[in-house]
Design an enzyme around this catalytic site. Structure first.
Site, mmCIF file in Angstrom:
data_model
loop_
_atom_site.group_PDB
_atom_site.id
_atom_site.type_symbol
_atom_site.label_atom_id
_atom_site.label_comp_id
_atom_site.label_asym_id
_atom_site.label_seq_id
_atom_site.Cartn_x
_atom_site.Cartn_y
_atom_site.Cartn_z
ATOM 1 N N HIS A 109 19.096 2.754 -3.239
ATOM 2 C CA HIS A 109 18.953 2.018 -4.579
ATOM 3 C C HIS A 109 18.195 2.886 -5.235
ATOM 4 C CE1 HIS A 109 16.376 0.325 -7.426
ATOM 5 N NE2 HIS A 109 17.180 -0.025 -7.987
ATOM 6 N N ASN A 110 16.858 3.450 -4.780
ATOM 7 C CA ASN A 110 16.410 4.301 -5.949
ATOM 8 C C ASN A 110 16.927 6.173 -5.851
ATOM 9 O OD1 ASN A 110 14.452 2.218 -5.376
ATOM 10 N ND2 ASN A 110 12.646 3.998 -5.151
ATOM 11 N N LYS B 111 16.700 0.014 0.022
ATOM 12 C CA LYS B 111 15.644 0.362 -1.184
ATOM 13 C C LYS B 111 16.044 1.724 -1.622
ATOM 14 C CE LYS B 111 12.904 -0.587 -4.265
ATOM 15 N NZ LYS B 111 12.141 0.447 -4.737
ATOM 16 N N SER C 198 12.267 -3.379 -5.702
ATOM 17 C CA SER C 198 12.911 -3.171 -7.023
ATOM 18 C C SER C 198 12.414 -3.848 -7.814
ATOM 19 C CB SER C 198 13.828 -2.817 -7.153
ATOM 20 O OG SER C 198 14.253 -1.586 -7.884
ATOM 21 N N ALA D 298 2.545 4.553 0.768
ATOM 22 C CA ALA D 298 3.964 4.694 1.969
ATOM 23 C C ALA D 298 3.287 5.981 3.036
ATOM 24 C CB ALA D 298 5.116 5.111 1.662
ATOM 25 N N HIS E 79 34.770 30.848 15.557
ATOM 26 C CA HIS E 79 33.966 29.247 15.990
ATOM 27 C C HIS E 79 35.582 28.521 16.205
ATOM 28 C CE1 HIS E 79 30.718 29.824 15.086
ATOM 29 N NE2 HIS E 79 30.399 30.645 13.689
ATOM 30 N N GLU F 18 19.247 5.100 -8.561
ATOM 31 C CA GLU F 18 18.114 4.940 -9.908
ATOM 32 C C GLU F 18 18.213 6.445 -10.842
ATOM 33 O OE1 GLU F 18 14.021 4.283 -10.529
ATOM 34 O OE2 GLU F 18 14.592 2.726 -9.175
ATOM 35 N N VAL G 12 1.198 -1.667 0.017
ATOM 36 C CA VAL G 12 -0.008 0.244 0.026
ATOM 37 C C VAL G 12 0.821 1.114 0.105
ATOM 38 C CG1 VAL G 12 -2.066 -1.232 0.982
ATOM 39 C CG2 VAL G 12 -0.368 -0.260 2.404
ATOM 40 N N SER H 279 33.579 30.951 20.431
ATOM 41 C CA SER H 279 33.036 29.891 20.441
ATOM 42 C C SER H 279 33.223 28.628 21.229
ATOM 43 C CB SER H 279 32.280 29.932 19.258
ATOM 44 O OG SER H 279 30.967 28.882 19.793
#
Length: 486
Positions: free
Chosen positions: A189-190, A186, A131, A79, A455, A193, A77, A481
């Protein structure tokens, strides 16, 4: 009450869900299905699933009653909150030791939470990346499961049976790690891609504008590229795309509007990279390139106002330039995957996961969208050195980069000269040059931070971890700082 004869249940009969069910059925598993729009169940049984062993159910109670113990229910279903709603809908019909599997593209932090919350109720949760698109789901996807390790033995046989296999029969599915590890892998992976697709598109635009190649010539070029180092699913389908003609005989690709869509996983990868302080620049540029493509009306207006180079340079050595672009694409791809693996190393440390880097390359070797022979080279690199810090340091990768880097530079120089945008190619080369630079200008950056915000900085003539502050104007105080972030 239905008899408990089914091996696994699946909720969500959209394209991926239907094809996974048919795949499981092919491998001898009896599957019970349910869908929120109940009419979809009957439609599926009367059409695609006709003549199969698949059992249709019309409620969560009926679905769960039909399953053997421990019950295994897979959710395909959307996300987000739909996953949580479906889990809540199922829970009253489950008992301790039952297993819920989320096979959608869920955000890994949601999977972390669900694994923990469901474990407290005695329910074993798996968040798994799937996938391969429609065809992969039907005939063998890449499956990346993570979550509660106690659940793995109960789903291992089914997952490995239905997953893609590499040449020696090894399944493109193995346990990734605890909590949201599967969904994180995953997500990366995407993201990769996104990078692969953007790189291919940039190569296309450079050859189109730089050489004036036709769609038929592109089909030939990509078919040829797919026989060598770039052999991959995305190069293969790109060759097919260029060969496809519309009803009037013109290439379909030339008629498609140049605005790209996205579903968010590339964006999640870029956000996670920023959170972890990892320079995953190529995936970030790929997401932004899609965002820029979506500004079509603005670009049309800008094209009339903003000028590019007047002189179009001609390439005399057409064949050599095509080879240079191929090499540049290969080098950029190496950088993208190296960055993806840097992110996996960082999240492994942060989440205290134990990720099998070579195993992940093997899972991506077949079934998924980024499948390619190149992943075999990544697997080999991690087999040689499981603790490899960066892929670019592996001998195979460094040798190719050293050999091909001048082709890469030539392509980008030519793109700049003719005004072709190459965000992914350019950022890949910038990363390569930055990564191999022993001394970057961050010394000046630290001086500036210390000047305006006290800093502090470290010194090259002192041990790491000692911090210094300079009163740059003679007017400042001696207080520095109290926090230091590199």
């Amino acid at each position: 009450m239905a008899e408990a004869t089914c091996d696994i249940g699946l909720i969500g009969l959209a394209v991926m869900g239907q094809n996974l069910v048919l795949n499981m059925n092919d491998h001898g598993y009896k599957v019970a299905v349910f869908n929120r729009t109940v009419s979809k169940v009957d439609d599926f049984l009367n059409d695609e699933a006709k003549g199969t062993e698949i059992a249709g159910t019309h409620s969560a109670a009926e679905l769960c009653a039909s399953l053997k113990l421990p019950r295994r229910v897979m959710l395909m279903v959307k996300a987000g909150e739909v996953v949580d709603q479906t889990i809540d809908y199922l829970l009253p019909h489950l008992e301790k030791g039952d297993i819920i599997i989320d096979g959608g593209n869920s955000l890994f932090t949601d999977t972390n939470r669900r694994t923990k919350e469901l474990a407290e109720k005695g329910i074993l949760f798996i968040g798994t990346g799937v996938s391969g698109g429609e065809e992969g789901a039907r005939f063998g996807p890449s499956i990346m499961p993570g979550g509660n390790p106690a659940a793995w033995p109960h789903v291992k046989d089914i997952f490995q049976a239905i997953s893609a296999k590499v040449e020696d029969g090894t399944p493109c599915c193995d346990w990734v790690g605890e909590d949201g590890a599967g969904h994180y892998v995953k997500m990366v992976h995407n993201g990769i891609e996104y990078g692969d697709i953007q790189l291919i598109c940039e190569a296309y635009q450079l050859l189109k504008d730089g050489l004036g190649l036709t769609a038929d010539e592109f089909a030939e070029v990509f078919t040829e590229w797919n026989k060598g180092e770039l052999d991959s699913y995305l190069i293969e389908i790109t060759a097919t795309i260029f060969g496809k003609k519309d009803e009037d005989g013109q290439p379909v690709v030339d008629k498609i509007l140049d605005t790209a869509g996205q579903k968010g996983t590339g964006k999640w990868t870029a956000i996670s990279a920023l959170d972890l302080g990892m320079p995953v620049t190529l995936i970030g540029e790929s997401v932004f390139a899609r965002c820029l493509s979506a500004l079509k009306d603005e670009r049309v207006a800008a094209a009339k106002v903003l000028e590019g180079p007047k002189k179009v340079l001609t390439i005399s050595e057409k064949k050599q330039f095509i080879e240079d672009v191929r090499r540049a694409l290969y080098c950029s791809k190496m950088v993208s995957y190296a960055q993806g693996y840097m992110l996996l190393r960082a999240v492994e440390k942060e989440q205290n996961w134990n990720l099998n880097m070579g195993g992940i390359a093997l899972m991506w070797r077949g079934g998924c969208i980024i499948r390619s022979i190149f992943l075999g080279d990544i697997k080999a690199a991690f087999d040689k050195d499981a603790k490899l810090q960066n892929l670019l340091m592996d001998e195979f990768f460094s040798n190719v980069l050293n050999k091909y880097q001048m082709s890469w530079r030539k392509c980008i120089i030519h793109a700049i000269e003719i005004g072709v945008p190459m965000p992914a190619f350019s950022t890949a080369l910038a990363f390569y040059d930055g990564y191999r630079t022993e001394r970057l200008p961050a010394n000046l950056l630290q001086a500036q931070r210390d000047f305006f915000g006290a800093h502090t900085y470290e010194r090259i003539d002192k041990p790491r971890g000692e911090f210094f502050h300079t009163n740059w104007t003679g007017r400042g105080g001696r207080v520095s700082s109290s926090t230091y972030n590199a």
